[in-house]
Write a protein that holds these residues in place. Structure first.
Motif, PDB file in Angstrom:
ATOM      1  N   PHE A 283      73.555  -1.378  45.772  1.00  0.00           N
ATOM      2  CA  PHE A 283      73.422  -1.875  44.399  1.00  0.00           C
ATOM      3  C   PHE A 283      73.459  -0.705  43.411  1.00  0.00           C
ATOM      4  N   ARG A 284      72.745   0.354  43.770  1.00  0.00           N
ATOM      5  CA  ARG A 284      72.638   1.490  42.856  1.00  0.00           C
ATOM      6  C   ARG A 284      73.970   2.235  42.725  1.00  0.00           C
ATOM      7  N   ARG A 285      74.597   2.525  43.866  1.00  0.00           N
ATOM      8  CA  ARG A 285      75.783   3.387  43.852  1.00  0.00           C
ATOM      9  C   ARG A 285      77.097   2.628  43.617  1.00  0.00           C
ATOM     10  N   GLN A 286      77.150   1.372  44.055  1.00  0.00           N
ATOM     11  CA  GLN A 286      78.408   0.636  43.977  1.00  0.00           C
ATOM     12  C   GLN A 286      78.461  -0.373  42.830  1.00  0.00           C
ATOM     13  N   THR A 287      77.356  -0.539  42.133  1.00  0.00           N
ATOM     14  CA  THR A 287      77.365  -1.441  40.973  1.00  0.00           C
ATOM     15  C   THR A 287      76.751  -0.775  39.750  1.00  0.00           C
ATOM     16  N   MET A 288      75.504  -0.336  39.875  1.00  0.00           N
ATOM     17  CA  MET A 288      74.797   0.136  38.688  1.00  0.00           C
ATOM     18  C   MET A 288      75.382   1.441  38.138  1.00  0.00           C
ATOM     19  N   HIS A 289      75.782   2.348  38.985  1.00  0.00           N
ATOM     20  CA  HIS A 289      76.394   3.594  38.500  1.00  0.00           C
ATOM     21  C   HIS A 289      77.614   3.303  37.635  1.00  0.00           C
ATOM     22  N   GLN A 290      78.424   2.326  38.055  1.00  0.00           N
ATOM     23  CA  GLN A 290      79.633   1.974  37.307  1.00  0.00           C
ATOM     24  C   GLN A 290      79.281   1.261  36.000  1.00  0.00           C
ATOM     25  N   PHE A 291      78.241   0.436  36.029  1.00  0.00           N
ATOM     26  CA  PHE A 291      77.786  -0.225  34.802  1.00  0.00           C
ATOM     27  C   PHE A 291      77.325   0.807  33.771  1.00  0.00           C
TER      28      PHE A 291
ATOM     29  N   ALA B  40      86.271  -2.986  43.034  1.00  0.00           N
ATOM     30  CA  ALA B  40      85.067  -2.737  43.842  1.00  0.00           C
ATOM     31  C   ALA B  40      83.811  -3.292  43.185  1.00  0.00           C
ATOM     32  N   GLN B  41      83.865  -3.564  41.894  1.00  0.00           N
ATOM     33  CA  GLN B  41      82.727  -4.143  41.181  1.00  0.00           C
ATOM     34  C   GLN B  41      82.964  -5.615  40.826  1.00  0.00           C
TER      35      GLN B  41
ATOM     36  N   ASN C  92      82.698  -8.517  42.344  1.00  0.00           N
ATOM     37  CA  ASN C  92      82.178  -9.222  43.512  1.00  0.00           C
ATOM     38  C   ASN C  92      80.861  -9.898  43.170  1.00  0.00           C
ATOM     39  N   GLU C  93      80.362 -10.654  44.109  1.00  0.00           N
ATOM     40  CA  GLU C  93      79.141 -11.428  43.874  1.00  0.00           C
ATOM     41  C   GLU C  93      77.938 -10.530  43.615  1.00  0.00           C
ATOM     42  N   ARG C  94      77.863  -9.417  44.329  1.00  0.00           N
ATOM     43  CA  ARG C  94      76.740  -8.485  44.130  1.00  0.00           C
ATOM     44  C   ARG C  94      76.673  -8.019  42.680  1.00  0.00           C
ATOM     45  N   SER C  95      77.795  -7.600  42.142  1.00  0.00           N
ATOM     46  CA  SER C  95      77.821  -7.094  40.768  1.00  0.00           C
ATOM     47  C   SER C  95      77.603  -8.222  39.765  1.00  0.00           C
ATOM     48  N   ALA C  96      78.145  -9.420  40.067  1.00  0.00           N
ATOM     49  CA  ALA C  96      77.938 -10.564  39.177  1.00  0.00           C
ATOM     50  C   ALA C  96      76.456 -10.933  39.108  1.00  0.00           C
ATOM     51  N   LEU C  97      75.788 -10.923  40.257  1.00  0.00           N
ATOM     52  CA  LEU C  97      74.350 -11.221  40.280  1.00  0.00           C
ATOM     53  C   LEU C  97      73.542 -10.141  39.574  1.00  0.00           C
ATOM     54  N   THR C  98      73.980  -8.894  39.699  1.00  0.00           N
ATOM     55  CA  THR C  98      73.300  -7.792  39.013  1.00  0.00           C
ATOM     56  C   THR C  98      73.361  -7.994  37.501  1.00  0.00           C
ATOM     57  N   LEU C  99      74.527  -8.386  36.990  1.00  0.00           N
ATOM     58  CA  LEU C  99      74.650  -8.649  35.555  1.00  0.00           C
ATOM     59  C   LEU C  99      73.739  -9.802  35.130  1.00  0.00           C
ATOM     60  N   LEU C 100      73.672 -10.839  35.929  1.00  0.00           N
ATOM     61  CA  LEU C 100      72.780 -11.967  35.621  1.00  0.00           C
ATOM     62  C   LEU C 100      71.319 -11.523  35.603  1.00  0.00           C
ATOM     63  N   ALA C 101      70.940 -10.642  36.536  1.00  0.00           N
ATOM     64  CA  ALA C 101      69.567 -10.131  36.572  1.00  0.00           C
ATOM     65  C   ALA C 101      69.266  -9.301  35.325  1.00  0.00           C
TER      66      ALA C 101
END
Length: 317
Positions: free
Chosen positions: A79-87, A24-25, A27-36
């Protein structure tokens, strides 16, 4: 999107896969979040990775400005619940390194890549040492995750809901006011009352006594907007609905009608209360407070303010 942009996204995705994040993480959304989080844009390389503090709004701006990905405003929660929480849970990211006690609903809430993760990615990704250092990092990460989880737990606000029982709420002014409502207001104006619900800025249902509410004829819709605190006062057979005002408004006419509808089948008398941390805060909302409601101010806990009617504190027909 050009080849350099796509290359960084693909490499970021490869890192998430190597760090064993769930699908679930991956994906492109999570990859872009890491780059940010690393402030990585073409023509930078991984050796140029940085560790700025950044919020969700700024991450969306980063995706649009640097990678041509115009995520809609309503995707912030995704972004907050499906990527950042897991990070955060994995120890890859730290919340509010500048002010760990910052309340969840603060517009200044921010994230930062964890320092050892930053060093690991900057020094070893795309290098000959990547495989050996990856194994070492994954071994250490369990301890890192536990360490940050303990730190977050230490910041929680402990609230006593019954003798020998307590709940933990997300730190911040709102949770502190909820604590004072339960421990100061209730003990003075509804002694012996029972907490049936207490909200939390982090988790909406911080404490929920479903059976206690059902016994009073109240079946709560999970989508209904609950008051911040619900207290049952058996000596008077009253149900006190308390709104804690630190950022949102008091029990005004509209809110009173919403609550009346939500608790319309309650067999106890319903009392509406607005709680403020200070009189200065109350003054901001004075013109909005509904008649036939009560006001309590935490800085003067032995007093109540009664808006109209023939009784000091009690339900109205």
């Amino acid at each position: 999107m050009n080849k350099k942009q796509q290359k960084l996204i693909d490499e970021s995705l490869a890192i998430l896969q190597a760090l064993d994040f769930p699908r679930a993480q991956q994906n492109e959304r999570s990859a872009l979040t890491l780059l940010a989080l690393l402030n990585l844009t073409p023509p930078k390389t991984w050796k140029d990775a940085e560790g700025p503090m950044i919020g969700i709004r700024a991450i969306l701006d980063f995706c649009r400005s640097n990678y041509g990905k115009p995520y809609a405003e309503n995707t912030r929660e995704t972004f907050r619940r499906q990527t950042m929480h897991q990070f955060v849970a994995a120890g890859l990211v730290v919340e509010n390194p500048d002010k760990p006690e910052r309340p969840t609903n603060s517009p200044k809430w921010c994230y930062q890549i964890e320092p050892s993760a930053l060093s690991f990615l900057r020094d070893h990704f795309k290098a000959k040492t990547w495989k050996s250092e990856l194994a070492s990092y994954l071994t250490k990460r369990a301890g890192l995750t536990s360490k940050y989880a303990m730190e977050r737990e230490m910041l929680m606000v402990s609230v006593t809901i019954a003798e020998g029982r307590a709940i933990q709420l997300t730190p911040g002014k709102h949770s502190q006011l909820i604590k004072e409502i339960i421990e100061e207001f209730a003990s003075r104006f509804a002694p012996g009352s029972k907490v049936l619900y207490a909200g939390d800025t982090g988790e909406k249902w911080g404490y929920f006594d479903k059976e206690g509410l059902l016994a009073l004829g109240v079946e709560v819709d999970m989508h209904g907007k609950m008051p911040d605190v619900v207290l049952y006062y058996p000596a008077k057979n009253w149900l006190l609905l308390v709104e804690a005002v630190t950022s949102h408004g008091p029990v005004d006419g509209k809110r009173r009608s919403e609550l009346a509808k939500l608790f319309s089948r309650c067999t106890a008398g319903v009392v509406y209360v607005t709680a403020f941390p200070t009189r200065a805060e109350m003054a901001r909302y004075l013109g909005e407070i509904s008649w036939e409601t009560e006001v309590w101010v935490a800085e003067a806990p032995t007093h109540m303010i009664h808006f109209n009617g023939v009784r000091f504190l009690g339900p109205y027909d």
